[in-house]
Design a protein around this motif. Structure first.
Motif, PDB file in Angstrom:
ATOM      1  N   ILE A   9       0.937  -1.180   0.042  1.00 44.03           N
ATOM      2  CA  ILE A   9       0.135   0.074  -0.043  1.00 44.03           C
ATOM      3  C   ILE A   9       0.842   1.352   0.000  1.00 44.03           C
ATOM      4  O   ILE A   9       0.572   2.146  -0.709  1.00 44.03           O
ATOM      5  CB  ILE A   9      -0.777  -0.066   1.192  1.00 44.03           C
ATOM      6  CG1 ILE A   9      -2.068  -1.254   1.130  1.00 44.03           C
ATOM      7  CG2 ILE A   9      -1.423   1.420   1.447  1.00 44.03           C
ATOM      8  CD1 ILE A   9      -2.916  -1.379   2.253  1.00 44.03           C
ATOM      9  N   ALA A  10       1.770   1.337   0.886  1.00 42.23           N
ATOM     10  CA  ALA A  10       2.862   2.352   0.818  1.00 42.23           C
ATOM     11  C   ALA A  10       3.367   2.590  -0.410  1.00 42.23           C
ATOM     12  O   ALA A  10       3.740   3.613  -1.005  1.00 42.23           O
ATOM     13  CB  ALA A  10       3.863   2.430   1.919  1.00 42.23           C
ATOM     14  N   ARG A  11       3.998   1.594  -1.204  1.00 41.01           N
ATOM     15  CA  ARG A  11       4.637   1.536  -2.592  1.00 41.01           C
ATOM     16  C   ARG A  11       3.672   2.178  -3.341  1.00 41.01           C
ATOM     17  O   ARG A  11       3.811   3.102  -4.288  1.00 41.01           O
ATOM     18  CB  ARG A  11       4.808   0.260  -3.029  1.00 41.01           C
ATOM     19  CG  ARG A  11       5.819   0.358  -4.083  1.00 41.01           C
ATOM     20  CD  ARG A  11       6.374  -1.086  -4.369  1.00 41.01           C
ATOM     21  NE  ARG A  11       5.343  -2.060  -4.920  1.00 41.01           N
ATOM     22  CZ  ARG A  11       4.577  -1.745  -6.190  1.00 41.01           C
ATOM     23  NH1 ARG A  11       4.851  -1.032  -6.999  1.00 41.01           N
ATOM     24  NH2 ARG A  11       3.633  -2.753  -6.218  1.00 41.01           N
ATOM     25  N   LEU A  12       2.181   1.679  -3.458  1.00 40.91           N
ATOM     26  CA  LEU A  12       1.229   2.064  -4.452  1.00 40.91           C
ATOM     27  C   LEU A  12       0.943   3.661  -4.418  1.00 40.91           C
ATOM     28  O   LEU A  12       0.982   4.266  -5.105  1.00 40.91           O
ATOM     29  CB  LEU A  12       0.284   1.226  -4.347  1.00 40.91           C
ATOM     30  CG  LEU A  12       0.284  -0.211  -4.872  1.00 40.91           C
ATOM     31  CD1 LEU A  12      -1.000  -1.186  -4.430  1.00 40.91           C
ATOM     32  CD2 LEU A  12       0.914  -0.404  -6.314  1.00 40.91           C
ATOM     33  N   LYS A  13       0.744   4.078  -2.877  1.00 41.34           N
ATOM     34  CA  LYS A  13       0.620   5.384  -2.445  1.00 41.34           C
ATOM     35  C   LYS A  13       1.721   6.226  -3.015  1.00 41.34           C
ATOM     36  O   LYS A  13       1.474   7.221  -3.761  1.00 41.34           O
ATOM     37  CB  LYS A  13       0.538   5.570  -1.178  1.00 41.34           C
ATOM     38  CG  LYS A  13      -0.841   5.235  -0.638  1.00 41.34           C
ATOM     39  CD  LYS A  13      -0.829   5.634   0.975  1.00 41.34           C
ATOM     40  CE  LYS A  13      -2.101   5.129   1.593  1.00 41.34           C
ATOM     41  NZ  LYS A  13      -2.539   5.477   2.751  1.00 41.34           N
ATOM     42  N   SER A  14       2.893   5.959  -2.805  1.00 46.80           N
ATOM     43  CA  SER A  14       4.023   6.728  -3.563  1.00 46.80           C
ATOM     44  C   SER A  14       4.129   6.791  -4.987  1.00 46.80           C
ATOM     45  O   SER A  14       4.478   7.723  -5.541  1.00 46.80           O
ATOM     46  CB  SER A  14       5.361   6.266  -2.849  1.00 46.80           C
ATOM     47  OG  SER A  14       5.736   5.032  -3.549  1.00 46.80           O
ATOM     48  N   MET A  15       3.768   5.634  -5.710  1.00 46.00           N
ATOM     49  CA  MET A  15       3.541   5.569  -7.113  1.00 46.00           C
ATOM     50  C   MET A  15       2.601   6.682  -7.530  1.00 46.00           C
ATOM     51  O   MET A  15       2.775   7.508  -8.483  1.00 46.00           O
ATOM     52  CB  MET A  15       3.116   4.405  -7.523  1.00 46.00           C
ATOM     53  CG  MET A  15       4.312   3.229  -7.640  1.00 46.00           C
ATOM     54  SD  MET A  15       3.957   1.602  -8.104  1.00 46.00           S
ATOM     55  CE  MET A  15       3.135   1.802  -9.675  1.00 46.00           C
ATOM     56  N   LEU A  16       1.412   6.500  -6.750  1.00 44.47           N
ATOM     57  CA  LEU A  16       0.258   7.644  -7.224  1.00 44.47           C
ATOM     58  C   LEU A  16       0.616   9.098  -6.930  1.00 44.47           C
ATOM     59  O   LEU A  16       0.334   9.857  -7.769  1.00 44.47           O
ATOM     60  CB  LEU A  16      -1.085   7.357  -6.356  1.00 44.47           C
ATOM     61  CG  LEU A  16      -1.586   6.187  -6.817  1.00 44.47           C
ATOM     62  CD1 LEU A  16      -2.782   5.707  -5.913  1.00 44.47           C
ATOM     63  CD2 LEU A  16      -2.187   6.153  -8.246  1.00 44.47           C
ATOM     64  N   GLU A  17       1.215   9.260  -5.920  1.00 46.03           N
ATOM     65  CA  GLU A  17       1.893  10.688  -5.575  1.00 46.03           C
ATOM     66  C   GLU A  17       2.886  11.114  -6.625  1.00 46.03           C
ATOM     67  O   GLU A  17       2.825  12.210  -6.905  1.00 46.03           O
ATOM     68  CB  GLU A  17       2.405  10.876  -4.197  1.00 46.03           C
ATOM     69  CG  GLU A  17       1.459  10.481  -3.162  1.00 46.03           C
ATOM     70  CD  GLU A  17       1.964  10.388  -1.777  1.00 46.03           C
ATOM     71  OE1 GLU A  17       3.176  10.434  -1.680  1.00 46.03           O
ATOM     72  OE2 GLU A  17       1.096  10.299  -0.533  1.00 46.03           O
ATOM     73  N   GLY A  18       3.751  10.214  -7.414  1.00 42.34           N
ATOM     74  CA  GLY A  18       4.689  10.621  -8.113  1.00 42.34           C
ATOM     75  C   GLY A  18       4.152  10.914  -9.396  1.00 42.34           C
ATOM     76  O   GLY A  18       4.472  11.915 -10.231  1.00 42.34           O
ATOM     77  N   ARG A  19       2.847  10.489  -9.773  1.00 40.89           N
ATOM     78  CA  ARG A  19       2.046  10.715 -10.924  1.00 40.89           C
ATOM     79  C   ARG A  19       1.681  12.205 -10.950  1.00 40.89           C
ATOM     80  O   ARG A  19       1.648  12.911 -11.840  1.00 40.89           O
ATOM     81  CB  ARG A  19       0.768   9.842 -11.351  1.00 40.89           C
ATOM     82  CG  ARG A  19       1.430   8.395 -11.800  1.00 40.89           C
ATOM     83  CD  ARG A  19       0.311   7.432 -11.931  1.00 40.89           C
ATOM     84  NE  ARG A  19      -0.310   8.404 -13.388  1.00 40.89           N
ATOM     85  CZ  ARG A  19      -1.469   7.488 -13.612  1.00 40.89           C
ATOM     86  NH1 ARG A  19      -2.209   6.587 -13.093  1.00 40.89           N
ATOM     87  NH2 ARG A  19      -2.012   8.167 -14.738  1.00 40.89           N
ATOM     88  N   GLY A  20       1.078  12.565  -9.906  1.00 40.69           N
ATOM     89  CA  GLY A  20       0.430  13.985  -9.424  1.00 40.69           C
ATOM     90  C   GLY A  20      -0.657  13.948 -10.305  1.00 40.69           C
ATOM     91  O   GLY A  20      -0.996  13.241 -11.202  1.00 40.69           O
ATOM     92  N   PRO A  21      -1.385  15.422  -9.779  1.00 42.35           N
ATOM     93  CA  PRO A  21      -2.655  15.596 -10.572  1.00 42.35           C
ATOM     94  C   PRO A  21      -2.434  15.844 -12.028  1.00 42.35           C
ATOM     95  O   PRO A  21      -1.390  16.816 -12.257  1.00 42.35           O
ATOM     96  CB  PRO A  21      -3.195  16.678  -9.739  1.00 42.35           C
ATOM     97  CG  PRO A  21      -2.205  17.272  -9.076  1.00 42.35           C
ATOM     98  CD  PRO A  21      -1.141  16.204  -8.657  1.00 42.35           C
TER      99      PRO A  21
END
Length: 156
Positions: free
Chosen positions: A130-142
């Motif tokens: 979950i932490a890894r996936l959250k960091s991936m999503l944050e890396g994409r950005g809006p």
């Protein structure tokens, strides 16, 4: 919730293994020295069996000492042995014997790992994922390419 780790520490003093004729012990001290030497002999047998890959049976039950040290000798632990030797010439034979004993003990290869409940291990793996996936999503950005929704498949 915090992850709890539990450990075990065995400190064993194997002093008193001197040659009985050299110490001049009599009576109760002689009996005690005899028992110490028998325990050390049993410990040597266990160490020898652990080092020899051909041996199937490890004689832990031959002595109370080896039974107490069973986890430390061939179990899931890190083990350290401190061997004390004397520089005096009259201790030469005992020092060589002690160093040989320590060398055999050093040849025991344990592979310690953390004992963990399978459910706790699975929870920890999911939390890491979950932490890894959250960091991936944050890396994409809006506003990143692809917009819309994201579907993530998790094995398990």
């Amino acid at each position: 919730q915090p992850h709890i780790r539990v450990g075990k520490l065995n400190l064993t003093d194997l002093a008193g293994s001197e040659r009985q004729s050299k110490t001049g012990a009599t009576g109760a001290r002689l009996k005690e020295a005899t028992k110490i030497n028998l325990s050390l002999s049993a410990l040597g047998n266990v160490i020898g069996a652990l080092v020899d890959s051909k041996k199937k049976h490890i004689p832990y039950r031959d002595s109370k000492l080896t039974r107490l040290l069973q986890d430390s000798l061939g179990g899931n632990t890190k083990t350290m042995m401190v061997a004390c030797v004397g520089p005096a010439g009259y201790n030469y034979d005992e020092s060589i014997s002690t160093l040989r004993y320590a060398d055999r003990a050093k040849q025991i290869k344990n592979k310690p790992k953390i004992n963990e409940d399978p459910k706790d291990a699975m929870l920890r793996e999911f939390q890491d994922e979950i932490a890894r996936l959250k960091s991936m999503l944050e890396g994409r950005g809006p506003g990143a390419a692809g917009g819309g929704s994201t579907t993530v498949m998790v094995d398990g």
